[in-house]
Design a protein around this motif. Sequence first.
Motif, PDB file in Angstrom:
ATOM      1  N   LYS A 109       0.832  -1.205   0.000  1.00  0.00           N
ATOM      2  CA  LYS A 109       0.000   0.000   0.000  1.00  0.00           C
ATOM      3  C   LYS A 109       0.864   1.252   0.000  1.00  0.00           C
ATOM      4  O   LYS A 109       0.574   2.224  -0.702  1.00  0.00           O
ATOM      5  N   LEU A 149       2.378   1.633  -3.485  1.00  0.00           N
ATOM      6  CA  LEU A 149       1.371   2.093  -4.441  1.00  0.00           C
ATOM      7  C   LEU A 149       1.052   3.565  -4.227  1.00  0.00           C
ATOM      8  O   LEU A 149       0.833   4.313  -5.184  1.00  0.00           O
ATOM      9  N   HIS A 150       1.026   3.968  -2.949  1.00  0.00           N
ATOM     10  CA  HIS A 150       0.752   5.381  -2.646  1.00  0.00           C
ATOM     11  C   HIS A 150       1.857   6.273  -3.198  1.00  0.00           C
ATOM     12  O   HIS A 150       1.576   7.325  -3.804  1.00  0.00           O
ATOM     13  N   SER A 193       1.492  13.813 -14.043  1.00  0.00           N
ATOM     14  CA  SER A 193       0.312  14.098 -14.850  1.00  0.00           C
ATOM     15  C   SER A 193      -0.066  15.571 -14.822  1.00  0.00           C
ATOM     16  O   SER A 193      -0.841  16.041 -15.639  1.00  0.00           O
ATOM     17  N   GLN A 218       3.817   5.593  -5.693  1.00  0.00           N
ATOM     18  CA  GLN A 218       3.700   5.571  -7.145  1.00  0.00           C
ATOM     19  C   GLN A 218       2.569   6.472  -7.601  1.00  0.00           C
ATOM     20  O   GLN A 218       2.664   7.165  -8.619  1.00  0.00           O
ATOM     21  N   GLU A 219       1.484   6.470  -6.823  1.00  0.00           N
ATOM     22  CA  GLU A 219       0.331   7.302  -7.149  1.00  0.00           C
ATOM     23  C   GLU A 219       0.697   8.777  -7.086  1.00  0.00           C
ATOM     24  O   GLU A 219       0.323   9.569  -7.962  1.00  0.00           O
ATOM     25  N   ARG A 250      -8.617  13.536 -12.692  1.00  0.00           N
ATOM     26  CA  ARG A 250      -7.433  14.307 -13.079  1.00  0.00           C
ATOM     27  C   ARG A 250      -7.761  15.791 -13.143  1.00  0.00           C
ATOM     28  O   ARG A 250      -6.927  16.634 -12.795  1.00  0.00           O
ATOM     29  N   ILE A 261       2.835   9.585 -10.073  1.00  0.00           N
ATOM     30  CA  ILE A 261       2.012   9.668 -11.287  1.00  0.00           C
ATOM     31  C   ILE A 261       1.237  10.972 -11.314  1.00  0.00           C
ATOM     32  O   ILE A 261       1.115  11.629 -12.355  1.00  0.00           O
ATOM     33  N   GLN A 262       0.711  11.355 -10.163  1.00  0.00           N
ATOM     34  CA  GLN A 262      -0.044  12.610 -10.081  1.00  0.00           C
ATOM     35  C   GLN A 262       0.860  13.801 -10.390  1.00  0.00           C
ATOM     36  O   GLN A 262       0.455  14.736 -11.094  1.00  0.00           O
TER      37      GLN A 262
END
Length: 291
Positions: free
Chosen positions: A151, A154-155, A165, A157-158, A188, A161-162
């Motif tokens: 978790k 993944l956080h 982006s 990585q999130e 987004r 990514i944000q």
Amino acid sequence: MSLTNQSIYHYVMEQASSITKTWFAIKDGELGSIYSKNTSPSVEKLLTKQHTYTIQTVISAFLEDESIFAGNLEKWANKVAKSRVELGTPVHEVLQALSITRQVIWDSIEQFILEQKNVPTPLILQWSSKFHFTFDLLTNQFTSMYHTFTKQKLHCQEVLIQQLSVPVIPITEAIGVLPLVGDIDSLRAKLILETVPVKCKEEAINHLYIDLSGISSIDTMVLHELMKLTKILSFIGIDATISGLSPDTAQMITTLGISLGNVPTYITLKQALSLQKEPVQKALLKEKPLT
């Protein structure tokens, strides 16, 4: 040797090296897995060290001081689970490897029983129950920590990514570009509204060029969110310029009656920067070192 729990601990620890060698001979993960036969020397060294630690952790449950096992279990689960998550090892592969470990350690305990001869059946059942209960605790603790570290990964990585982006790129001391690429959904769009103004203030940007040429499709939701963004920017003293508007998008804006206010629009980012070159050049001159 006396028939006590402690005697099992000492016997198994003396056999730890042999147990690990047996485990290495049996394990046979898929190609690319850390448990494959042709794993790298560095991974093999890591597995050897951790497998010995696994044996010590499990068998420490046979010591009189129960707190020793509790401490070992917490440290083991944290270390091994974090390692497997970092290595990208699927949890089912780890559980399979642990299953083999369970068997080879128990084989060693059985050997101890055979060497002692005439060990009472109730005592054997007691040892078996204690060992397998302990190993279940080990597996449960591992999966719990594996889930926690997954978790966290993944956080992270999130967040990355944000950040990627919504890339506000400073091109001068006070001018930045927001190149939007791909699709923009509601999530987004919300992220853009929340993060862009903050990033602009952090970078001391007072003029932001929003380039839409990399967006695969623009619908009414996207346009409305962009207008919200330009208004928010204006409220905090940041000018906005939009580039990358296609003829179809311009027609959509007209048809829907969406007001762009005083926000300048251009077909390309290059055109936007060249036609507004004076403020850009001034900003660049401020940053140009004296020679």
